[in-house]
Design a protein around this motif. Structure first.
Motif, mmCIF file in Angstrom:
data_model
loop_
_atom_site.group_PDB
_atom_site.id
_atom_site.type_symbol
_atom_site.label_atom_id
_atom_site.label_comp_id
_atom_site.label_asym_id
_atom_site.label_seq_id
_atom_site.Cartn_x
_atom_site.Cartn_y
_atom_site.Cartn_z
ATOM 1 N N LYS A 83 -1.820 -0.092 13.568
ATOM 2 C CA LYS A 83 -2.222 1.274 13.904
ATOM 3 C C LYS A 83 -2.748 2.000 12.675
ATOM 4 O O LYS A 83 -3.772 2.703 12.737
ATOM 5 C CB LYS A 83 -1.051 2.046 14.509
ATOM 6 N N ALA B 18 -5.849 -9.390 17.289
ATOM 7 C CA ALA B 18 -5.239 -8.347 18.116
ATOM 8 C C ALA B 18 -5.862 -8.273 19.497
ATOM 9 O O ALA B 18 -5.248 -7.739 20.430
ATOM 10 C CB ALA B 18 -5.339 -6.993 17.425
ATOM 11 N N TYR C 59 0.565 -11.569 11.666
ATOM 12 C CA TYR C 59 0.150 -12.351 12.829
ATOM 13 C C TYR C 59 0.269 -13.844 12.536
ATOM 14 O O TYR C 59 0.698 -14.622 13.394
ATOM 15 C CB TYR C 59 -1.277 -11.996 13.225
ATOM 16 N N ARG D 149 -6.939 -16.907 17.546
ATOM 17 C CA ARG D 149 -6.027 -16.072 18.316
ATOM 18 C C ARG D 149 -4.901 -16.923 18.866
ATOM 19 O O ARG D 149 -5.088 -18.073 19.174
ATOM 20 C CB ARG D 149 -6.776 -15.438 19.494
ATOM 21 N N GLN E 80 4.401 -12.548 14.009
ATOM 22 C CA GLN E 80 4.948 -11.213 14.261
ATOM 23 C C GLN E 80 3.908 -10.343 14.974
ATOM 24 O O GLN E 80 3.392 -9.364 14.421
ATOM 25 C CB GLN E 80 5.357 -10.567 12.932
ATOM 26 N N PHE E 81 3.577 -10.678 16.209
ATOM 27 C CA PHE E 81 2.530 -9.950 16.917
ATOM 28 C C PHE E 81 2.994 -8.600 17.441
ATOM 29 O O PHE E 81 2.273 -7.615 17.363
ATOM 30 C CB PHE E 81 2.002 -10.797 18.084
ATOM 31 N N ASP E 82 4.176 -8.554 17.993
ATOM 32 C CA ASP E 82 4.623 -7.353 18.684
ATOM 33 C C ASP E 82 5.764 -6.618 17.976
ATOM 34 O O ASP E 82 6.302 -5.655 18.507
ATOM 35 C CB ASP E 82 5.070 -7.719 20.108
ATOM 36 N N GLY E 83 6.137 -7.091 16.794
ATOM 37 C CA GLY E 83 7.208 -6.436 16.058
ATOM 38 C C GLY E 83 6.774 -5.072 15.531
ATOM 39 O O GLY E 83 5.577 -4.777 15.425
ATOM 40 N N MET F 119 2.618 -3.390 23.558
ATOM 41 C CA MET F 119 1.923 -4.418 24.349
ATOM 42 C C MET F 119 0.622 -4.777 23.659
ATOM 43 O O MET F 119 -0.161 -3.887 23.324
ATOM 44 C CB MET F 119 1.630 -3.886 25.758
ATOM 45 N N ARG F 120 0.373 -6.057 23.473
ATOM 46 C CA ARG F 120 -0.854 -6.487 22.815
ATOM 47 C C ARG F 120 -2.024 -6.382 23.779
ATOM 48 O O ARG F 120 -1.903 -6.627 24.970
ATOM 49 C CB ARG F 120 -0.738 -7.940 22.336
ATOM 50 N N THR G 250 2.948 -3.729 14.477
ATOM 51 C CA THR G 250 2.421 -2.661 15.330
ATOM 52 C C THR G 250 2.065 -1.431 14.508
ATOM 53 O O THR G 250 0.971 -0.854 14.646
ATOM 54 C CB THR G 250 3.446 -2.295 16.413
#
Length: 368
Positions: free
Chosen positions: A279, A312, A264, A368, A268-271, A1-2, A275
């Protein structure tokens, strides 16, 4: 989850500011098409500036942009100022820093400077579509090509002179074709078109293509998809990105930071790739509070990490930006410049100005 993407909006702050002006509140000093250069007595910075941007931030950015303008050559180009000559790359970066201030070829304190940059890069467009100078930007033209394409695509919609607008349109179209056709079989790019692939050039091409797409130019979706697959192939067990597919030497923090921003840009924000990569980069930044993260490419790493953290959301930006803002303010030289990564003052100053101006949201490719 973003994390939440809520944040300060220049449009919102401007409306609040105009409302206060209509009620008789004091005015704010502005520079042409640029944003704000200072806040006069009686109007608090919080009411007119984006979150975490202070009046001191505005002053150091202004000083930095004044330095950049003073270093532009008569032909509209910049060189690094550090003994190396990469005029196309430096002009693309310096021009982008000025666009991030809100200036255009016809508006703002730096309008003539922006105009000169546009005209220089258009002259560097070749028949093949490659944007490069006579010296091929030190023999590694694709870096410069990417930065130039991103700048020209970003400025395209701001050009009012019809003849120049058509020149830029042609240059961008051909440059997009060159980049698309220069992609390697593995999905990446390297220093010269079609000769291989590595991470740092790949990220510049994807970001340039995103800027072109934002400006309304046709970008083949398959090219972006293959580039994302390339970064996935370069992912390491740590979650970062290695230098190239053929060089499995562990994750490189600067390239991993660039990959986050690039992913981004590619949507590909949540792929899992984005992710894991976010991290890895975030953990590396949190483990070291200093400006330098090791490896000798700190300005490069911050250029892209700042974009990644900003896109993010506030959970990252609120922790990253205030500290980085103060580090950059402390590093500025008396003449307004920053010396970035030993490459030179034009590179360092352009990068610092871009980072400090991200919250103003003038360039779609950084939003964003």
């Amino acid at each position: 989850m973003r994390p939440s993407l809520r944040g300060s909006s220049p449009t919102g702050t401007r409306r609040a500011f105009l409302a206060r002006c209509a009620a008789g509140a004091p005015a704010v000093a502005a520079v042409g098409g640029g944003w704000l250069t200072g806040v006069v007595s009686g109007l608090s910075a919080e009411e007119v500036l984006p979150k975490h941007v202070t009046p001191e931030t505005i002053r150091v950015v202004q000083k930095g942009l004044d330095y950049l303008a003073s270093q532009q050559s008569d032909d509209g180009s910049w060189i690094t100022g550090g003994g190396q000559v990469y005029p196309v790359a430096m002009t693309g970066l310096a021009g982008t820093a000025l666009l991030a201030h809100g200036d255009t070829p016809t508006r703002g304190k730096y309008s003539k400077t922006v105009q000169g940059a546009v005209e220089f890069l258009v002259r560097c467009a070749t028949e093949t579509g490659l944007i490069t100078g006579p010296g091929q930007d030190g023999g590694i033209p694709m870096h410069g090509h990417g930065f130039a394409l991103m700048f020209l695509a970003s400025v395209y919609g701001m050009i009012t002179k019809e003849a120049l607008r058509k020149q830029v349109q042609t240059t961008v179209r051909k440059a997009v074709t060159l980049t698309s056709q220069g992609q390697s079989g593995a999905g990446g790019w390297t220093y010269t078109p079609g000769t291989g692939d590595e991470g740092s050039v790949t990220v510049t091409q994807v970001q340039a293509l995103r800027a072109a797409q934002n400006a309304g130019f046709l970008v083949p979706q398959a090219v972006i998809e293959e580039a994302v697959k390339y970064l996935d192939k370069c992912r390491t067990p740590e979650g970062g990105i290695q230098y190239s597919l053929s060089s499995p030497s562990g994750p490189r923090l600067p390239i991993s930071a660039a990959a986050v921003a690039t992913l981004y840009n590619a949507g590909q924000f949540d792929g899992p790739i984005a992710t894991d990569c976010l991290k890895y980069v975030w953990d590396q930044f949190k483990a070291n509070d200093g400006w330098s993260k090791g490896g000798g490419h700190d300005y490069y790493a911050h250029l892209y990490a700042s974009q990644g953290f900003y896109m993010a959301g506030d959970a990252y930006w609120d922790e990253y930006f205030p500290k980085t803002r103060e580090q950059l303010i402390a590093q500025q030289q008396p003449d307004g410049s920053w010396n970035g990564d030993g490459i030179g003052q034009v590179f360092g100053t352009s990068v610092a100005a871009i980072i400090l101006q991200l919250p103003f949201k003038f360039l779609p490719v950084f939003q964003r």
